[in-house]
Write an enzyme that holds these catalytic residues in place. Structure first.
Site, PDB file in Angstrom:
ATOM      1  N   GLY A  45      -1.237   1.191 -13.435  1.00 37.14           N
ATOM      2  CA  GLY A  45      -2.827   0.260 -13.379  1.00 37.14           C
ATOM      3  C   GLY A  45      -2.907  -0.772 -14.225  1.00 37.14           C
ATOM      4  N   ILE A  50      -8.219  -3.018 -18.638  1.00 37.02           N
ATOM      5  CA  ILE A  50      -7.411  -2.591 -19.667  1.00 37.02           C
ATOM      6  C   ILE A  50      -5.971  -2.782 -19.617  1.00 37.02           C
ATOM      7  CG2 ILE A  50      -7.101  -0.928 -21.505  1.00 37.02           C
ATOM      8  CD1 ILE A  50      -9.897   0.008 -21.030  1.00 37.02           C
ATOM      9  N   TYR A 200     -13.925  14.878 -12.773  1.00 38.23           N
ATOM     10  CA  TYR A 200     -13.775  13.657 -13.628  1.00 38.23           C
ATOM     11  C   TYR A 200     -13.429  14.249 -15.135  1.00 38.23           C
ATOM     12  CZ  TYR A 200     -13.522   9.656 -16.403  1.00 38.23           C
ATOM     13  OH  TYR A 200     -12.924   8.671 -17.483  1.00 38.23           O
TER      14      TYR A 200
END
Length: 309
Positions: A45, A50, A200
């Protein structure tokens, strides 16, 4: 259970060997000036947020950065930008879809063939509060991407991390683990009404438990659990990746510089073991039986993660 003493650091999420480095709200920058010249670093990612900032900083510090992303076009664009800014030719874009076990295996196979070793694995990609989506293999999306995808990827790359002699694993989690619960009777949300927030939180608790069990199986590695906002998260990941003073630290959990405990459910050995075994079955890892060979394993907590990159 067979024990392994491994040259790898589990820089990550739980106890038994956990360091919680909380949001550097008053500082923000990585205190370590260490470089990573010649070291190979994989960041999932990494084309935005970030992950991208982490890739940028580690490229500045001399690392060979492999940016593993779902959208290869965006990844190529980000890698090109970072190469231009850092003047480093060693920033590479690679396709990895964590919502596909096939893609994860293909990525790991390619890395195994091309790389002699991996020095740092930063499991950064994540998805947050999405609708009731499913991965290509039928897993609830948040569990599939945030936990199962990185679980399989990490296990498939253990040998390459071992080869580095002092590899580090950094798992990105969230403070949401505090209210998370592992529902072994319906881990994949097939029986009860879907709750995107609860799903989540379960996936983030799974990150912490995975780090805990991995450290246990690797026998005494070092882990870090970081609670970071998106704007500061890169500094935490960079710190865990480069800090020389963290080498050899094991079995600690910190809030900034003070030792503390994680959420009680993150300390449950039996839960961590059951989750590992169930995860291995779900991703088909039990047939691979890779030999854990790492010393450092860590988990970074990242809140407000929007989507798998």
């Amino acid at each position: 259970m067979k024990k392994y003493i491994l040259p790898i650091s589990v820089v990550g999420t739980v106890i038994g060997g956990t360091v919680l480095v909380k949001d550097y709200a008053t500082g923000g920058t990585c205190p370590s000036k260490a470089t990573v010249s010649g070291k190979t670093i994989i960041i999932t990612g990494a084309n935005t947020g970030i992950g991208k900032e982490t890739a940028r900083e580690l490229a500045r510090r001399g690392g060979r950065v492999i940016m593993a992303c779902r959208d290869i076009d965006k990844c190529e664009t980000a890698a090109r930008e970072i190469r231009g800014e850092t003047l480093s030719h060693h920033v590479y874009a690679r396709h990895l879809n964590l919502a596909s076990l096939k893609s994860i295996r293909e990525f790991a196979k390619k890395i195994t063939e091309e790389e002699e070793n991996i020095d740092v694995l930063i499991n950064n990609a994540g998805i947050m509060r999405c609708p009731h989506w499913k991965t290509q293999d039928g897993f609830e999306m948040q569990l599939g991407v945030n936990h199962l995808g990185h679980f399989l990827l990490t296990n498939l790359l253990l040998e390459k991390l071992k080869n580095s002699g002092n590899g580090r694993i950094i798992n990105v989690s969230s403070l949401a683990h505090i209210v998370g619960q592992i529902d072994f009777n319906d881990l994949n949300w097939e029986k009860k009404k879907y709750d995107t927030k609860a799903a989540y939180c379960q996936s983030k608790l799974a990150n912490v438990l995975f780090t805990k069990e991995l450290a246990k199986r690797l026998h005494g590695p070092f882990f870090l659990f970081l609670v970071k906002s998106p704007s500061l998260g890169a500094q935490a990941s960079v710190y865990l990746a480069v800090a020389e003073e963290l080498e050899g630290v094991s079995g600690k959990y910190f809030d900034v510089i003070k030792q503390k405990d994680p959420a009680p459910q993150a300390l449950e050995d039996e839960t961590a073991r059951r989750l590992w075994e169930m995860s291995a079955k779900l991703v088909g890892l039990e047939n691979d039986k890779p030999g854990p060979q790492l010393q450092n394993n860590s988990t970074v907590n990242m809140d407000n993660v929007r989507t798998d990159k």
